[in-house]
Enzyme design. Structure first.
Site, PDB file in Angstrom:
ATOM      1  CE  LYS A  14       6.669  12.338  20.640  1.00  0.00           C
ATOM      2  NZ  LYS A  14       7.889  12.300  19.857  1.00  0.00           N
ATOM      3  CE  LYS A  19       6.757   2.904  16.532  1.00  0.00           C
ATOM      4  NZ  LYS A  19       7.123   4.306  16.655  1.00  0.00           N
ATOM      5  CE  LYS A  45       9.605   6.468   9.955  1.00  0.00           C
ATOM      6  NZ  LYS A  45       8.525   6.278  10.963  1.00  0.00           N
ATOM      7  CG  ASP A 131      -0.919   8.659  19.327  1.00  0.00           C
ATOM      8  OD1 ASP A 131      -1.409   7.729  19.962  1.00  0.00           O
ATOM      9  OD2 ASP A 131      -1.016   9.857  19.628  1.00  0.00           O
TER      10      ASP A 131
END
Lengths: 291, 469
Positions: A14, A19, A45, A131
């Site tokens: 998520k 991450k 991003k 996701d």
């Protein structure tokens, strides 16, 4: 498809769950151990590899594609900490275009540029946006690009919900040659019931835990300096946690096809935990525990 | 599960919208799609009868979007294309046709259109993604969207004309005789003392779209005219008259006149005078053809293949005027599962044909013809093969028609009725003559070598003796 050079690992989770931090620290730990590592940020991003390259400017693959010029590997990659080759796929500005198609195009372009033949990596880590929102974001676990995926999750319901969605994607694609699951990286672990929730979740879904990463001020500090924990605080306990995790991921060949929970089942499971947490927080003593 | 459709005769929504816009004089289509989406429609049209007289084929402006436009959005590419189009193509109205790609990516085309409209240019946009529906859907939606927006870009006062009617429902190109039919229905309605917005062809144009709000009535001559008609009703309170098909023959003309009289005031004397003239004309010419009709045994059994409007139009005429028996009607309109129209023409169809099928799959259509065993087929060139196989005549009445150029020939009204009889008699005579020639060559001893050919010829001889009595 030609035989893959190196182990190709996708890391999902998520948004905001850690991450990129986790992936960068794993890359740094693997590189520190002497492996040749590529980290590819698959997120519009384009901030996956920031801490590996000291926040220096790196043009994204899709930026180069947009300009329409001939693209060379050296234009879209830079060597960061311990020689980790950093690449960002990039994408459109928010609210415009199709980021999913962008990820797909970027990964295809990297293959066309013979990235893996040129760099000869031992490990390639794909840090993939949140996701699995559409087919484009499933590209790294489809078509044999990676053979294993890990999911970063805290004990928060929405993070586990996202993990469960990834399990659904793996469940769909693995039988036709897509990646299998290496395990869940339990992140932002705090004392108390947090580990237990994630452990229960992996048990329910037939998966396993790749490692526990505790919540630590070292991570936050290192990020503020634009570095991984491995680089900024190499002797810290947190650095060792990442080294252990990297070692596990490097060696682990125990891959599974998860059994994701259905929507109703997941909600019911979450409700049970809600009740248990309430009892724990309020000191409710169960019958058996009173004996 | 998806199924194979052999030679589907319908394009996608984008194609329907493109066919529609390119036949409106003064309207310029701008396709926002990847390269090829527009050209494929051109090839499909080119293979059949007649091209477009305006911006068609390679000359249709389009964004030809590429991978980078999908990834980063194609709106700025569209802006560039609209501006360039306006510079090089004189148009009264520019219609942006948004495709599947644009819909998937979510390009903000409305904002782009507003930007250009704010600069004083007449631009409207519509979303006709192929996955939304077929070309019938494209026709009804592009018209409804243009009629919704045109007031904002072509300003004019509303001034209702009690004698003005809008007509919708005939899809340019999809009915091979669309141009002639529009001219004929215009002639007929003018004969009733009305004025007509035909929208398409040399008599139509963007002005008709602007003036549509001034009409006293909108007539939808097929279910595909319903949506634009309802749009005008919703916006301008213009009553709608739904008809299952265009009229053929004087009797159906009278029925049309009666239903119009039920909606708006028309001069009864003028209508009667006109109808009397038409009836006399029809009677005169049909009398002239009566011996041909009888000698060539035109009242045979048949299967009809075509879009619903064409099948109803032709079927009613064949059964009522020629006394034919229609074994089966095959409806080729591309319908979505959730298609909703007020018009339910199933009753009309039941009165026309023994069996009703809905399919545009050539294989299925051939199977239907095989099982129904008609003596004649009314359909498209795609049914020619099965007609040849069963050695029965075929009259090409629906799309596609490959070996003819059809410009202003009609198949509706009185003129269409007469030209249809001409065509039917011509095909029947030619068919008979060919059989006779085969028989003569058999008698002369030509081609007796092949036993297969011999047995075919013997079968033909038997058939011919039946026909000639």
């Amino acid at each position: 498809m030609a035989e893959k050079i190196g182990k190709h690992i996708a890391i999902y989770g998520k948004g905001g769950i850690g991450k990129s931090t986790t992936t960068s620290n794993i890359s740094a730990a693997l590189a520190e151990a002497g492996y040749r590592v590529i980290q590819i940020g698959c997120d519009p991003k384009s901030d996956s590899t920031n801490t590996l390259r000291g926040n220096n400017y790196l043009p994204t693959v899709l930026d180069s594609l947009r300009e329409g010029n001939k693209i060379h590997l050296e234009d879209i990659s830079v060597k960061g900490f311990s020689g980790v080759l950093c690449i960002e796929s990039g994408g459109p500005v928010p609210g415009v275009g199709c980021a999913g198609r962008g990820i797909n195009a970027a990964v295809t372009l990297l293959q066309e540029l013979h990235l893996f033949e040129e760099f000869k990596p031992d490990f390639v880590l794909y840090d993939v946006l949140g996701d699995v929102v559409c087919g484009g974001f499933a590209v790294p676990i489809r078509d044999g690009i990676t053979d294993r995926a890990y999911v970063v999750s805290s004990s928060d319901f929405m993070a586990l919900y996202a993990a469960n969605n990834l399990f659904k994607a793996i469940n769909k694609y693995a039988p036709s040659g897509g990646a299998k699951l290496g395990g869940v990286i339990a992140n932002s672990m705090k004392p108390g019931y947090h580990r237990e929730i994630v452990e229960d979740f992996v048990e329910k879904t037939g998966t396993s835990i790749a490692g526990y990463v505790n919540r630590s001020i070292d991570v936050q500090q290192s990020e503020l300096y634009g570095k991984t924990v491995i680089e900024a605080k190499p002797k810290s306990a947190q650095a060792d946690i990442y080294r252990e995790l990297a070692k596990y991921i490097a060696r682990n060949d125990d891959l599974v096809i998860p059994n994701p929970m259905g929507v109703a089942e997941l909600k019911e499971w979450a409700r049970t935990w809600g009740d248990r947490i309430y009892d724990i927080e309020n000191g409710v003593v169960g019958l058996a525990e009173a004996i | 599960m998806s199924e194979i459709i052999k030679n589907p005769r319908n394009g996608c929504a984008l194609h329907g919208a493109l066919k529609t816009v390119q036949e409106i004089k003064g309207a310029v289509p701008v396709i926002h799609a990847n390269a090829g989406c527009g050209v494929i429609n051109y090839f499909a049209g080119k293979a059949s009868s007649g091209g477009s007289s305006r911006y068609s084929g390679y000359s249709v402006p389009g964004t030809a979007i590429q991978d980078r436009h999908v990834i980063f959005g194609g709106a700025s590419r569209l802006r560039e294309q609209i501006k360039n189009t306006i510079k090089v193509v004189n148009g009264d109205l520019y219609v942006i046709l948004n495709s599947c790609e644009s819909a998937m990516v979510g390009d903000d085309v409305d904002a782009m259109t507003r930007e250009i409209v704010d600069q004083g240019e007449p631009v409207v946009d519509t979303l006709v993604a192929g996955f939304n529906g077929g070309e019938h859907y494209g026709y009804e939606h592009v018209l409804a969207d243009i009629l919704s927006s045109i007031d904002g870009v072509k300003k004019s006062e509303k001034n209702t004309d009690p004698k003005l009617v809008n007509i919708f429902g005939i899809i340019p190109g999809k009915d091979p005789y669309w141009q002639g039919n529009l001219e004929e229905i215009k002639r007929i309605l003018e004969g009733f003392g009305l004025r007509v917005n035909t929208f398409f062809g040399p008599y139509g144009g963007v002005d008709d779209l602007v003036n549509a709000k001034n009409a006293a009535l909108t007539i939808a001559f097929s279910k595909w005219g319903e949506l634009p008609a309802e749009k005008l009703k919703e916006k301008y309170d213009i009553p709608v008259l739904l008809r299952p098909s265009l009229p053929v023959g004087a009797e159906q003309l009278r029925s049309l006149a009666d239903s119009i009289a039920g909606s708006i005031d028309i001069d009864k004397d003028e209508v009667d005078k006109f109808l009397a003239k038409e009836e006399a004309y029809e009677r005169d010419l049909l009398y002239r053809a009566r011996e041909d009709i009888i000698e060539n045994d035109l009242s045979a059994t048949a299967v009809l293949v075509g879009d619903e409007e064409q099948v109803i139009r032709l079927g009613a005429f064949l059964t009522e005027v020629l006394g034919m028996e229609i074994y089966a009607a095959v409806i080729t309109d591309l319908l979505k599962k959730d298609e909703e129209h007020k018009s339910d023409n199933i009753e009309f169809l039941k009165n026309i044909a023994g069996n009703i099928y809905i399919t545009s799959d050539q294989k299925e259509i051939e199977d239907i013809i095989r099982s129904e065993k008609p003596e004649v087929i009314f359909g498209s060139s795609l049914e020619k093969k099965i007609a040849d196989k069963f050695d029965i005549p075929i009259i090409e009445t629906s799309y596609p028609v490959f070996e003819k150029l059809i410009l202003n020939k009609a198949s509706a009204g009185i003129k269409g009725e007469i030209s249809f009889i001409e065509e039917y008699v011509t095909v029947a005579k030619k068919f008979k003559a060919e059989k006779k020639s085969k028989l003569l060559s058999y008698i002369k001893g030509e081609g007796r070598e092949s036993s297969a050919e011999t047995s075919q010829t013997v079968r033909n001889v038997r058939k011919l003796s039946l026909v000639t009595g």
